[in-house]
Design an enzyme around this catalytic site. Structure first.
Site, short mmCIF file in Angstrom:
data_model
loop_
_atom_site.label_atom_id
_atom_site.label_comp_id
_atom_site.label_asym_id
_atom_site.label_seq_id
_atom_site.Cartn_x
_atom_site.Cartn_y
_atom_site.Cartn_z
N THR A 296 0.82 -1.22 0.00
CA THR A 296 0.00 0.00 0.00
C THR A 296 0.85 1.26 0.00
O THR A 296 0.58 2.21 -0.74
CB THR A 296 -0.93 0.01 1.23
OG1 THR A 296 -1.58 -1.25 1.32
CG2 THR A 296 -1.97 1.10 1.13
N HIS B 96 11.15 -17.64 0.66
CA HIS B 96 11.63 -18.44 1.79
C HIS B 96 11.34 -19.91 1.49
O HIS B 96 10.24 -20.24 1.06
CB HIS B 96 10.93 -18.02 3.07
CG HIS B 96 11.64 -18.47 4.32
ND1 HIS B 96 11.69 -19.80 4.69
CD2 HIS B 96 12.34 -17.78 5.26
CE1 HIS B 96 12.38 -19.90 5.82
NE2 HIS B 96 12.79 -18.70 6.19
N ARG C 286 15.99 -25.86 10.28
CA ARG C 286 17.15 -26.39 9.57
C ARG C 286 18.43 -26.07 10.31
O ARG C 286 19.39 -26.85 10.31
CB ARG C 286 17.19 -25.86 8.14
CG ARG C 286 16.11 -26.47 7.26
CD ARG C 286 16.02 -25.80 5.89
NE ARG C 286 15.46 -24.46 5.99
CZ ARG C 286 16.04 -23.36 5.49
NH1 ARG C 286 17.20 -23.45 4.86
NH2 ARG C 286 15.46 -22.19 5.60
N GLU D 32 10.64 -2.40 5.47
CA GLU D 32 10.51 -3.15 4.21
C GLU D 32 9.87 -2.32 3.10
O GLU D 32 9.98 -2.66 1.92
CB GLU D 32 9.68 -4.41 4.46
CG GLU D 32 9.81 -5.47 3.38
CD GLU D 32 9.12 -6.77 3.73
OE1 GLU D 32 8.98 -7.61 2.83
OE2 GLU D 32 8.72 -6.96 4.90
N SER E 4 16.17 -8.20 8.65
CA SER E 4 14.95 -7.39 8.64
C SER E 4 14.71 -6.78 10.01
O SER E 4 14.26 -5.64 10.13
CB SER E 4 13.75 -8.22 8.21
OG SER E 4 13.52 -9.28 9.11
#
Length: 366
Positions: free
Chosen positions: A32, A54, A70, A190, A206
């Site tokens: 937006t 991802h 992982r 972001e 991030s």
């Protein structure tokens, strides 16, 4: 309709994951803020084709299963139970997100995916970590699997497939978070492209970006406002109000597609043509189809009635043209960038090309 006027505006609306059908992003992450900046006709977006997938979104919902699975020793297995990440002998499952995502999609393309009701997927096996570790160290993963899949990850393998995860591109800013083209417009997190990530965000960055850019940009907005004056034009505000009112009126009288049909079509195009593996033919097809969608959006209709108060369909319909424009910026940027760099992988241009492409792509919408 209400108009809000300000000496400075900061966009902190997160990513644009909902441009894609399958994403780990929240439902509100529709780009937006990106679209608002683009609609100004002045501010530019940078590197919109830099989109990270991802590897472990639960299938088919796309909800994120942390990399910690992982990192703690979880394994990726194909339909035969084979651990195929040995193709990356040094890092195996701990290779970077783009590498693991590509290897998973390659395995599925080789006919080694697990076929299910909603398509094909890969298995994530964390059973070998033990019940105590999973329930204490990976409790969120346990709960996600339990509530959204009906799977007990202490005993069963988790169905996963790569999902759109992060938008490295955004409103192009300088190091203070201010738009390079539109004075008084700032962006953080972001929603911005201020060069922290390049073309492939590393895990954890991030969080660093939101904290650092929030701190830096917040201070810079305050500094900018000190002693800064501007004139507000009532006519400009009236023009903006009439523009939005005209869009609402056109939706009331529209005879074309509804907003959900257009959104679903856009998401399908992005998954099919602008996904993990890209090539010139598919990208051109995606650009053409998105341009057609943008034209169709001009005659959008509302399925329900305009009522006082919240109207989810009207809100979505007003956002759709901006979303399609963002999708076009992403697809067209990917078509122009004839190289592979970070999360941007071109099958027809597999090499990184610093000679011609050590540059940013900048998108504007007149």
């Amino acid at each position: 309709l209400y108009a809000y006027v300000a000496k400075a505006t900061a966009i902190a609306t997160g990513g644009a994951g909902k441009l894609f059908r399958v994403t780990t992003n929240a439902q509100i992450c529709e780009g937006t803020g990106h679209a608002l900046a683009l609609e100004s006709g002045v501010a530019g977006l940078g590197n919109m084709e830099a989109v990270q997938f991802h590897p472990t979104g639960i299938f088919p919902a796309g909800i994120l299963v942390t990399e910690g699975c992982r990192g703690d020793g979880g394994l990726l297995r194909d339909v035969d139970g084979h651990r195929f990440m040995s193709v990356e002998p040094e890092k195996k499952e701990l290779a970077s997100r783009d590498v693991v995502s590509r290897r998973m999609e390659e395995r599925i393309a080789q006919g080694k995916g697990v076929k299910g009701r909603f398509g094909e997927h890969i298995w994530l096996d964390i059973t070998l970590l033990g019940e105590h570790h999973i329930k204490h160290n990976l409790r969120e993963v346990y709960e996600i699997c339990h509530y959204f899949l009906g799977v007990d990850p202490t005993k069963e393998w988790i169905p996963v497939r790569p999902a759109q995860h992060y938008t490295m591109g955004g409103v192009r800013t300088n190091y203070t978070g201010e738009s390079r083209q539109l004075k008084g417009l700032f962006a953080a997190g972001e929603a911005s492209c201020w060069d922290m990530h390049g073309f492939n965000r590393l895990g954890g960055n991030s969080l660093a970006e939101t904290i650092v850019s929030g701190h830096v940009v917040g201070k810079k907005v305050v500094e900018f406002l000190q002693g800064y004056e501007t004139k507000f034009s009532t006519q400009a505000m009236k023009d903006a109000e009439l523009k939005v009112q005209d869009r609402i009126n056109s939706l009331i009288h529209g005879t074309g597609d509804d907003c959900y049909t257009l959104r679903n079509a856009m998401q399908d195009i992005m998954m099919e043509d602008v996904g993990i593996f890209r090539n010139g033919k598919d990208l051109q097809d995606g650009v053409n189809r998105l341009q057609e969608l943008l034209e169709r959006s001009k005659n959008m209709r509302l399925m329900g009635n305009i009522t006082k108060g919240a109207n989810a369909e009207l809100a979505q319909a007003l956002r759709i043209p901006g979303e399609i424009r963002l999708a076009l910026c992403t697809a067209y940027g990917a078509l122009q960038r004839t190289e592979s760099r970070g999360a941007h992988t071109r099958e027809d241009y597999p090499a990184r090309n610093d000679k011609d492409w050590l540059v940013r792509t900048l998108a504007y919408w007149p």
